[in-house]
Write a protein that holds these residues in place. Structure first.
Motif, PDB file in Angstrom:
ATOM      1  N   GLU A   1      49.351  32.326  32.839  1.00 36.15           N
ATOM      2  CA  GLU A   1      48.468  31.256  33.294  1.00 36.15           C
ATOM      3  C   GLU A   1      49.214  30.074  33.876  1.00 36.15           C
TER       4      GLU A   1
ATOM      5  N   PHE B   1      51.373  27.586  36.044  1.00 37.61           N
ATOM      6  CA  PHE B   1      51.809  27.409  37.419  1.00 37.61           C
ATOM      7  C   PHE B   1      52.120  25.946  37.690  1.00 37.61           C
TER       8      PHE B   1
ATOM      9  N   SER C   1      42.436  23.346  36.389  1.00 39.42           N
ATOM     10  CA  SER C   1      43.688  24.103  36.466  1.00 39.42           C
ATOM     11  C   SER C   1      43.710  25.241  35.443  1.00 39.42           C
TER      12      SER C   1
ATOM     13  N   ILE D   1      41.848  28.037  37.150  1.00 45.63           N
ATOM     14  CA  ILE D   1      42.709  28.649  38.163  1.00 45.63           C
ATOM     15  C   ILE D   1      43.729  29.552  37.463  1.00 45.63           C
ATOM     16  N   GLY D   2      44.312  29.032  36.383  1.00 53.24           N
ATOM     17  CA  GLY D   2      45.305  29.798  35.635  1.00 53.24           C
ATOM     18  C   GLY D   2      44.733  31.123  35.158  1.00 53.24           C
TER      19      GLY D   2
ATOM     20  N   VAL E   1      44.346  33.508  38.085  1.00 56.67           N
ATOM     21  CA  VAL E   1      45.630  34.031  38.539  1.00 56.67           C
ATOM     22  C   VAL E   1      46.154  35.077  37.542  1.00 56.67           C
ATOM     23  N   ALA E   2      45.972  34.779  36.251  1.00 56.72           N
ATOM     24  CA  ALA E   2      46.398  35.729  35.231  1.00 56.72           C
ATOM     25  C   ALA E   2      45.645  37.053  35.391  1.00 56.72           C
TER      26      ALA E   2
ATOM     27  N   TYR F   1      44.296  38.166  38.138  1.00 59.72           N
ATOM     28  CA  TYR F   1      44.797  38.793  39.369  1.00 59.72           C
ATOM     29  C   TYR F   1      46.091  39.571  39.090  1.00 59.72           C
ATOM     30  N   LYS F   2      47.029  38.913  38.377  1.00 59.69           N
ATOM     31  CA  LYS F   2      48.318  39.564  38.094  1.00 59.69           C
ATOM     32  C   LYS F   2      48.114  40.839  37.288  1.00 59.69           C
ATOM     33  N   ARG F   3      47.226  40.779  36.296  1.00 56.17           N
ATOM     34  CA  ARG F   3      47.024  41.950  35.437  1.00 56.17           C
ATOM     35  C   ARG F   3      46.340  43.069  36.194  1.00 56.17           C
TER      36      ARG F   3
ATOM     37  N   VAL G   1      43.531  24.365  48.967  1.00 56.58           N
ATOM     38  CA  VAL G   1      44.651  23.450  48.718  1.00 56.58           C
ATOM     39  C   VAL G   1      45.825  24.218  48.117  1.00 56.58           C
ATOM     40  N   LEU G   2      45.500  25.114  47.184  1.00 48.67           N
ATOM     41  CA  LEU G   2      46.564  25.855  46.490  1.00 48.67           C
ATOM     42  C   LEU G   2      47.010  27.097  47.268  1.00 48.67           C
ATOM     43  N   ARG G   3      46.409  27.295  48.427  1.00 45.93           N
ATOM     44  CA  ARG G   3      46.734  28.442  49.277  1.00 45.93           C
ATOM     45  C   ARG G   3      46.382  29.771  48.597  1.00 45.93           C
ATOM     46  N   LEU G   4      45.493  29.711  47.642  1.00 46.82           N
ATOM     47  CA  LEU G   4      45.108  30.940  46.949  1.00 46.82           C
ATOM     48  C   LEU G   4      44.151  31.765  47.798  1.00 46.82           C
TER      49      LEU G   4
ATOM     50  N   ARG H   1      44.760  32.854  50.514  1.00 47.49           N
ATOM     51  CA  ARG H   1      45.541  33.930  51.153  1.00 47.49           C
ATOM     52  C   ARG H   1      45.805  35.062  50.184  1.00 47.49           C
ATOM     53  N   VAL H   2      45.792  34.752  48.897  1.00 48.29           N
ATOM     54  CA  VAL H   2      46.192  35.731  47.893  1.00 48.29           C
ATOM     55  C   VAL H   2      45.012  36.608  47.473  1.00 48.29           C
TER      56      VAL H   2
END
Lengths: 446, 101
Positions: free
Chosen positions: A305, A307, B55, B58-59, B62-63, B65-67, B90-93, B95-96
């Motif tokens: 989590e 970043f 945040s 978002i975390g 992202v977690a 997404y990674k998994r 803003v975080l350019r996410l 694109r991800v």
């Protein structure tokens, strides 16, 4: 006495018969007086409890003194979330007695899981269970321990198997004791909450201390640049950081960033990133290389989590060049000597620590002497945010454009405006790092 | 408010309404653990009713997404708008994650 405040005892049931006014034979004056004396002592005994277990013990001995025929006494206490009962209070006889009450009330299924919200509507009133309905088992009373509309627990008392049923006056007395228990329970829980809050405060102090130690106190003048940094922590300390390292005559590399999350974990992560930054900056890497390496190391070593948004800027006053690399951070602003302001280095990649092989881009621009670069964290932008000026960028540009060419004064004006917006409890730290290119070497040569 | 899960064939849609902050992020984390453990790796997050993300939110995304990537699955975000969309940009996410209307 067992640890959960339960106990077995055998007293003759003749004592029981003398108890309530409705029961013949009537109480002797002597026993009525001693009973009153016992009742009068209960509040003091209960409120002397040091913790909940202690309270259960005091409850047990008080009830036993008043109803000597009591076979089992249990004090079930709700857990902090109010979803069930604390383990230590539900073990042994407490759970068993509750099941019995629930089975008499035909709510056994929900009772099998002892879920408080389901039981609450049934048990918010006192319940009397007669002995004859369950052969071999004594009568049971369940008295709610209530604060306003919250069920804090249950006082459960079982008499000897052949004992007469508890009566309404018994119930009244037990309700009186339950009211005392509620007060003591609330006080004990408030004390626990206060202790937890103190622990949180200590945590916060520690986070502040870590942050304070790692934020550099930058010299206001380094070779080729004037520098001013400001950091205003929010109540919940976040993980803002900044640094600026001189990497030769008229050359410097700066970073500003924001660790997602708050408190000690964010402060620790921030301390690691700033440490790594110093090492990489001194090795002479470009902003893009610095952020790429920071990203790789964060990705490997931090939780899923975590970043960090960051922007890294290298300034070369001798060659007149500025390089910017931005990992999901608010873009820096550049003001030239005529007061024009432009945003430089919009984010080209995701925050650090998110993707293993993020490919960061790098913007390159000319740098004139007299140019001022303003780097900030989003706390600054958000504080200036209004409905008409999304993200407060217009207000910030305006401030930067009209301020005198003095890095310290620019920061003071921005903070002054932020503070006058009346946001009392900022959710985010505010950090500003402002650098002016003065180019000593070139000036000296000229 | 909170999370709603809809399983349809191979696809699990998780609807996140209202605010995705630390509390909901914890739920999302627990839910994604359950999903991936039970082999459901094609996940759509329906964010059409999501109005605010912080945040921690978002975390958690992202977690997830990674998994999902680790499990060779797919994660799509549907209906991202308002503040959450601005935050992603803003975080350019943007694109991800693969974003859909």
């Amino acid at each position: 006495m067992s640890r959960s405040g339960l106990g077995d005892m055998s007293q003759n049931r003749t004592t029981l018969k003398g108890n309530g006014p409705r029961r013949p034979p009537p109480l002797s004056v002597h026993s009525a007086a001693s009973r009153l004396a016992l009742l009068a002592r209960i509040p003091a005994r209960l409120s002397a409890a040091r913790d909940e277990r202690d309270l259960a013990g005091e409850t047990f001995s008080s009830v036993r003194a008043l109803w000597p025929h009591a076979r089992r006494v249990a004090l079930l206490r709700s857990n902090q979330a109010g979803t069930g009962f604390t383990k230590d209070s539900a073990q042994d006889g407490g759970q068993d007695l509750l099941r019995r009450v629930c089975s008499e009330m035909r709510i056994l299924r929900s009772a099998s899981r002892l879920q408080l919200p389901e039981l609450m509507p049934h048990l918010i009133m006192p319940v009397l269970v007669g002995s004859e309905r369950t052969p071999g088992r004594g009568p049971v009373v369940s008295v709610p321990i209530v604060h306003r509309t919250t069920l804090l627990g249950l006082l459960l008392v079982e008499g000897q198997p052949e004992a007469e049923d508890f009566t309404v006056p018994d119930l009244d007395e037990m309700s009186g004791i339950a009211a005392q228990i509620a007060l003591v329970l609330l006080r004990l829980r408030a004390e626990v909450t206060a202790t937890q809050r103190q622990r949180l405060d200590r945590d916060l102090d520690l986070a502040r201390e870590i942050q304070r130690r790692f934020l550099p106190s930058l010299a206001s003048q380094i070779s080729g640049f004037r520098v001013a940094a400001e950091y205003r922590p929010a109540y919940h300390v976040g993980g803002d950081f900044y640094d600026l390292v001189s990497v030769g005559e008229d050359r410097a590399i700066a970073v500003i960033g924001d660790v997602a999350g708050k408190g000690v974990p964010a402060a620790l992560l921030m301390s690691r990133v700033s440490h790594d930054f110093r090492r990489l900056a001194r090795a002479g890497l470009s902003p893009r290389e610095v952020l790429t390496q920071l990203n790789a190391s964060l990705f490997e070593q931090s939780t899923d989590e975590a970043f960090v948004t960051a922007v890294c800027v290298s300034l070369d006053a001798a060659r007149g060049r500025i390089e910017v690399c931005n990992a999901g951070h608010v873009a820096p602003l550049l003001r030239n000597e005529w007061g024009h302001v432009l945003s430089i280095g919009e984010a080209t990649g995701t925050p650090l620590g998110m993707l293993r092989n993020e490919n960061y881009g790098q913007d390159e621009l000319p740098l004139q002497l007299g140019d001022i670069v303003l780097m900030m964290t989003d706390g600054v932008v958000e504080a200036l945010d209004t409905d008409v000026d999304r993200l407060g960028s217009r207000a910030l540009r305006e401030l930067l454009s009209t301020a005198p060419a003095d890095v310290g004064e620019i920061n003071r004006r921005i903070l002054g405006t932020v503070e006058s917006t009346g946001v009392q409890t900022r959710p985010d730290d505010l950090t500003l790092l402002t650098v002016e290119a003065v180019g000593q070497a070139r000036r000296a040569a000229a | 408010m909170g999370l709603r899960r809809i399983d349809a064939g191979e696809i699990t849609t998780v609807q996140v309404d209202g605010t995705l902050d630390i509390t909901v992020a914890d739920e999302l984390r627990a839910l994604s653990r359950d999903l991936l453990a039970s082999g459901r790796t094609t996940i759509v997050l329906d964010l059409g009713q999501l109005r605010l993300i912080d945040s921690a939110g978002i975390g958690a995304m992202v977690a997830l997404y990674k998994r999902v990537v680790d499990h060779k699955g797919s994660l799509k975000l549907k209906g991202l708008c308002d503040q959450p969309l601005a935050m992603f940009k803003v975080l350019r996410l943007d694109r991800v994650f693969s974003l859909a209307k």
